[in-house]
Design a protein around this motif. Structure first.
Motif, PDB file in Angstrom:
ATOM      1  N   ARG A 173       3.349  38.012  31.149  1.00  0.00           N
ATOM      2  CA  ARG A 173       2.389  36.734  31.442  1.00  0.00           C
ATOM      3  C   ARG A 173       1.798  37.036  32.838  1.00  0.00           C
ATOM      4  NH1 ARG A 173       6.252  35.911  28.311  1.00  0.00           N
ATOM      5  NH2 ARG A 173       5.922  34.610  26.464  1.00  0.00           N
ATOM      6  N   PRO A 174       0.555  37.097  33.181  1.00  0.00           N
ATOM      7  CA  PRO A 174      -0.057  37.462  34.618  1.00  0.00           C
ATOM      8  C   PRO A 174      -0.042  36.047  35.306  1.00  0.00           C
ATOM      9  CG  PRO A 174      -1.828  37.634  32.919  1.00  0.00           C
ATOM     10  CD  PRO A 174      -0.612  37.399  32.087  1.00  0.00           C
ATOM     11  N   LEU A 175       0.592  35.834  36.379  1.00  0.00           N
ATOM     12  CA  LEU A 175       0.530  34.597  37.387  1.00  0.00           C
ATOM     13  C   LEU A 175       0.259  35.090  38.580  1.00  0.00           C
ATOM     14  CD1 LEU A 175       4.120  33.169  35.740  1.00  0.00           C
ATOM     15  CD2 LEU A 175       1.721  32.468  34.915  1.00  0.00           C
ATOM     16  N   LYS A 176      -0.313  33.908  39.196  1.00  0.00           N
ATOM     17  CA  LYS A 176      -0.539  34.128  40.626  1.00  0.00           C
ATOM     18  C   LYS A 176       0.959  33.890  41.564  1.00  0.00           C
ATOM     19  CE  LYS A 176      -5.148  32.079  40.937  1.00  0.00           C
ATOM     20  NZ  LYS A 176      -6.177  31.319  41.242  1.00  0.00           N
ATOM     21  N   PRO A 177       1.021  34.342  42.417  1.00  0.00           N
ATOM     22  CA  PRO A 177       2.114  34.334  43.230  1.00  0.00           C
ATOM     23  C   PRO A 177       3.258  33.148  43.322  1.00  0.00           C
ATOM     24  CG  PRO A 177       0.820  35.904  44.313  1.00  0.00           C
ATOM     25  CD  PRO A 177       0.178  35.231  43.388  1.00  0.00           C
ATOM     26  N   ALA A 178       2.498  31.875  43.752  1.00  0.00           N
ATOM     27  CA  ALA A 178       3.097  30.858  43.606  1.00  0.00           C
ATOM     28  C   ALA A 178       3.594  30.102  42.082  1.00  0.00           C
ATOM     29  CB  ALA A 178       2.144  29.712  44.162  1.00  0.00           C
ATOM     30  N   ASP A 179       2.589  30.728  41.169  1.00  0.00           N
ATOM     31  CA  ASP A 179       3.162  30.131  39.927  1.00  0.00           C
ATOM     32  C   ASP A 179       4.028  30.964  39.374  1.00  0.00           C
ATOM     33  OD1 ASP A 179       1.115  28.225  39.636  1.00  0.00           O
ATOM     34  OD2 ASP A 179      -0.432  29.474  38.606  1.00  0.00           O
ATOM     35  N   ALA A 180       4.287  32.225  39.717  1.00  0.00           N
ATOM     36  CA  ALA A 180       5.360  33.137  39.195  1.00  0.00           C
ATOM     37  C   ALA A 180       6.665  32.597  39.834  1.00  0.00           C
ATOM     38  CB  ALA A 180       5.052  34.669  39.761  1.00  0.00           C
ATOM     39  N   ILE A 181       6.726  32.205  41.147  1.00  0.00           N
ATOM     40  CA  ILE A 181       7.924  31.750  41.624  1.00  0.00           C
ATOM     41  C   ILE A 181       8.245  30.283  41.098  1.00  0.00           C
ATOM     42  CG2 ILE A 181       8.755  30.280  43.824  1.00  0.00           C
ATOM     43  CD1 ILE A 181       7.015  32.244  45.538  1.00  0.00           C
ATOM     44  N   ARG A 182       7.220  29.509  40.562  1.00  0.00           N
ATOM     45  CA  ARG A 182       7.433  28.049  39.863  1.00  0.00           C
ATOM     46  C   ARG A 182       8.175  28.553  38.398  1.00  0.00           C
ATOM     47  NH1 ARG A 182      10.032  23.668  39.467  1.00  0.00           N
ATOM     48  NH2 ARG A 182       8.904  22.030  38.255  1.00  0.00           N
ATOM     49  N   ALA A 183       7.439  29.712  37.993  1.00  0.00           N
ATOM     50  CA  ALA A 183       7.729  30.105  36.438  1.00  0.00           C
ATOM     51  C   ALA A 183       9.256  30.530  36.417  1.00  0.00           C
ATOM     52  CB  ALA A 183       7.064  31.133  35.741  1.00  0.00           C
ATOM     53  N   VAL A 184       9.881  31.188  37.554  1.00  0.00           N
ATOM     54  CA  VAL A 184      11.285  31.744  37.676  1.00  0.00           C
ATOM     55  C   VAL A 184      12.173  30.293  37.567  1.00  0.00           C
ATOM     56  CG1 VAL A 184      13.081  32.684  39.184  1.00  0.00           C
ATOM     57  CG2 VAL A 184      10.522  33.780  38.749  1.00  0.00           C
ATOM     58  N   GLN A 185      11.749  29.309  38.455  1.00  0.00           N
ATOM     59  CA  GLN A 185      12.553  28.324  38.416  1.00  0.00           C
ATOM     60  C   GLN A 185      12.600  27.475  36.970  1.00  0.00           C
ATOM     61  OE1 GLN A 185      10.192  26.305  41.558  1.00  0.00           O
ATOM     62  NE2 GLN A 185      11.674  26.819  43.133  1.00  0.00           N
ATOM     63  N   ILE A 186      11.635  27.395  36.529  1.00  0.00           N
ATOM     64  CA  ILE A 186      11.420  26.662  35.107  1.00  0.00           C
ATOM     65  C   ILE A 186      12.152  27.357  34.126  1.00  0.00           C
ATOM     66  CG2 ILE A 186       9.777  25.962  33.277  1.00  0.00           C
ATOM     67  CD1 ILE A 186       7.807  25.406  35.616  1.00  0.00           C
ATOM     68  N   LYS A 223      -5.363  39.902  36.824  1.00  0.00           N
ATOM     69  CA  LYS A 223      -6.698  39.948  37.813  1.00  0.00           C
ATOM     70  C   LYS A 223      -5.649  40.422  39.318  1.00  0.00           C
ATOM     71  CE  LYS A 223      -9.031  36.372  35.838  1.00  0.00           C
ATOM     72  NZ  LYS A 223      -9.639  35.013  35.601  1.00  0.00           N
ATOM     73  N   ASP A 224      -6.787  40.580  40.330  1.00  0.00           N
ATOM     74  CA  ASP A 224      -6.186  41.126  41.653  1.00  0.00           C
ATOM     75  C   ASP A 224      -5.276  40.335  42.401  1.00  0.00           C
ATOM     76  OD1 ASP A 224      -7.695  43.342  41.169  1.00  0.00           O
ATOM     77  OD2 ASP A 224      -9.459  43.080  42.396  1.00  0.00           O
ATOM     78  N   ASP A 225      -5.489  39.088  41.931  1.00  0.00           N
ATOM     79  CA  ASP A 225      -4.593  38.111  42.929  1.00  0.00           C
ATOM     80  C   ASP A 225      -3.491  37.473  42.014  1.00  0.00           C
ATOM     81  OD1 ASP A 225      -6.076  36.448  41.022  1.00  0.00           O
ATOM     82  OD2 ASP A 225      -6.692  34.899  42.184  1.00  0.00           O
ATOM     83  N   GLU A 226      -2.953  38.146  41.019  1.00  0.00           N
ATOM     84  CA  GLU A 226      -1.934  37.963  39.869  1.00  0.00           C
ATOM     85  C   GLU A 226      -0.855  39.066  40.018  1.00  0.00           C
ATOM     86  OE1 GLU A 226      -4.463  35.344  36.708  1.00  0.00           O
ATOM     87  OE2 GLU A 226      -4.330  37.517  36.544  1.00  0.00           O
ATOM     88  N   LEU A 227       0.377  38.725  39.401  1.00  0.00           N
ATOM     89  CA  LEU A 227       1.260  39.656  39.251  1.00  0.00           C
ATOM     90  C   LEU A 227       1.818  39.484  38.002  1.00  0.00           C
ATOM     91  CD1 LEU A 227       3.947  38.537  42.006  1.00  0.00           C
ATOM     92  CD2 LEU A 227       2.284  40.530  42.374  1.00  0.00           C
ATOM     93  N   PRO A 228       1.985  40.737  37.250  1.00  0.00           N
ATOM     94  CA  PRO A 228       2.591  40.775  36.000  1.00  0.00           C
ATOM     95  C   PRO A 228       4.143  40.369  35.951  1.00  0.00           C
ATOM     96  CG  PRO A 228       2.666  42.966  36.707  1.00  0.00           C
ATOM     97  CD  PRO A 228       2.040  42.146  37.783  1.00  0.00           C
ATOM     98  N   VAL A 229       4.299  39.226  35.339  1.00  0.00           N
ATOM     99  CA  VAL A 229       5.693  38.685  35.141  1.00  0.00           C
ATOM    100  C   VAL A 229       6.226  39.092  33.794  1.00  0.00           C
ATOM    101  CG1 VAL A 229       7.179  36.750  35.452  1.00  0.00           C
ATOM    102  CG2 VAL A 229       5.044  36.940  36.592  1.00  0.00           C
ATOM    103  N   PHE A 230       7.189  39.574  33.568  1.00  0.00           N
ATOM    104  CA  PHE A 230       8.018  40.156  32.468  1.00  0.00           C
ATOM    105  C   PHE A 230       9.418  39.381  32.049  1.00  0.00           C
ATOM    106  CE2 PHE A 230       5.564  43.599  34.370  1.00  0.00           C
ATOM    107  CZ  PHE A 230       4.881  44.185  33.333  1.00  0.00           C
ATOM    108  N   TRP A 231       9.308  38.921  30.681  1.00  0.00           N
ATOM    109  CA  TRP A 231      10.404  38.117  30.347  1.00  0.00           C
ATOM    110  C   TRP A 231      11.124  38.961  29.082  1.00  0.00           C
ATOM    111  CZ3 TRP A 231       6.751  35.171  32.518  1.00  0.00           C
ATOM    112  CH2 TRP A 231       7.091  33.974  33.179  1.00  0.00           C
ATOM    113  N   ALA A 232      12.301  39.210  29.012  1.00  0.00           N
ATOM    114  CA  ALA A 232      12.875  39.671  27.743  1.00  0.00           C
ATOM    115  C   ALA A 232      12.257  38.949  26.589  1.00  0.00           C
ATOM    116  CB  ALA A 232      14.525  39.442  27.914  1.00  0.00           C
TER     117      ALA A 232
END
Length: 270
Positions: A173-186, A223-232
């Motif tokens: 799921r592509p997420l902006k860095p701040a959302d990626a941090i929050r997604a890890v927490q959730i 997008k350029d301002d997003e990171l790909p975030v990978f889950w098992a």
């Protein structure tokens, strides 16, 4: 109801049992994302009894991709710990039948292929933590686009158990860095449905050569301002089945899950 569900035209059911009955009676045959908000959905792997003990250990050794929610008795299609009146032969919209590690058919029920030696394993699904992400205001592009999440075989190897071994499959799921941090927490609060991400950024580091060419699901743009975030991912058993080549096995078709009576909120740990 999220926009992705609306675009796919999925009906919304008040309970997991209502959703299962709609599937069993042929009323719902599509993907199951969002069809019973709040209820846990599960991935499926069915194997002959001779392989069941090894696959059970494989799930124990690999809890991130294979968080085991329940297993049936041999030949018994019921799963009472997951819901009232579940019949695993009829309650998933689309099944994939495998022979010698190759998918040979996709069928709407298992009445013609069920055997007395089969054991059903139900594995936690990322739909549960996706609901928590959306409720927190984190946008998920595949949901907004009405497509299936992209999934990839990686260079990360699972922990073997008996004959079961093979590559880890991840969903992205592509997420902006701040959302990626929050997604890890959730998602860390949901260990029984894959938990926190296994990798963030640089897909080539886990063996993904082209992020726009997933092995399963549909591509989504990063997008350029997003990171790909990978889950098992709970599709890992399908990758393992392809590697192990058992003489007979059954899985769900990607995106077509068992809707249970369990509540997503009950899976969260504080």
């Amino acid at each position: 109801m999220n926009a992705g569900v609306a675009r796919q035209g999925n009906r919304i059911f008040a309970t997991g049992r209502e959703a299962r009955l709609a599937v069993r009676n042929g009323i719902h045959r599509g993907q199951t994302a969002g069809i019973a908000p709040g209820f846990v959905q599960a991935n499926l792997a069915i194997l002959p009894k001779a392989l069941a003990d090894d696959f059970f250990r494989f799930c124990q050794f690999n809890p991130k991709p294979c968080p085991l929610l329940a297993a049936s008795e041999p030949g018994d299609p019921r799963l009472p710990t997951l819901g009232e009146d579940i019949d695993i032969r009829t309650d998933i919209p689309l099944y994939r039948v495998w022979k010698n590690g190759e998918p040979v058919a996709e069928v709407p029920d298992l009445k013609d292929v069920w055997r007395d030696d089969l054991v059903a394993f139900l594995i936690g699904c990322s739909f549960s933590f996706e609901e928590a992400l959306v409720e927190d205001g984190i946008p998920l592009r595949h949901i907004d686009d009405g497509t299936n999440v992209p999934m990839y075989r990686t260079s990360i190897q699972t922990q073997p158990a008996g004959p079961f071994r093979g590559p880890l499959v991840v969903s992205m799921r592509p997420l902006k860095p701040a959302d990626a941090i929050r997604a890890v927490q959730i998602t860390s609060r949901f260990p029984s449905v894959h938990g926190a991400p296994v990798h963030i950024g640089k897909p080539e580091m886990i063996g993904i050569a082209n992020i726009m060419k997933p092995d399963y699901g549909d591509p989504v743009v990063v997008k350029d301002d997003e990171l790909p975030v990978f889950w098992a991912c709970g599709v890992t058993p399908q990758s393992v089945i392809a590697a192990v080549k058992p003489e007979f096995s059954i899985t769900h078709a990607p995106g077509h899950m068992l809707v249970t009576d369990l509540r997503n909120s009950r899976l969260a740990v504080l």
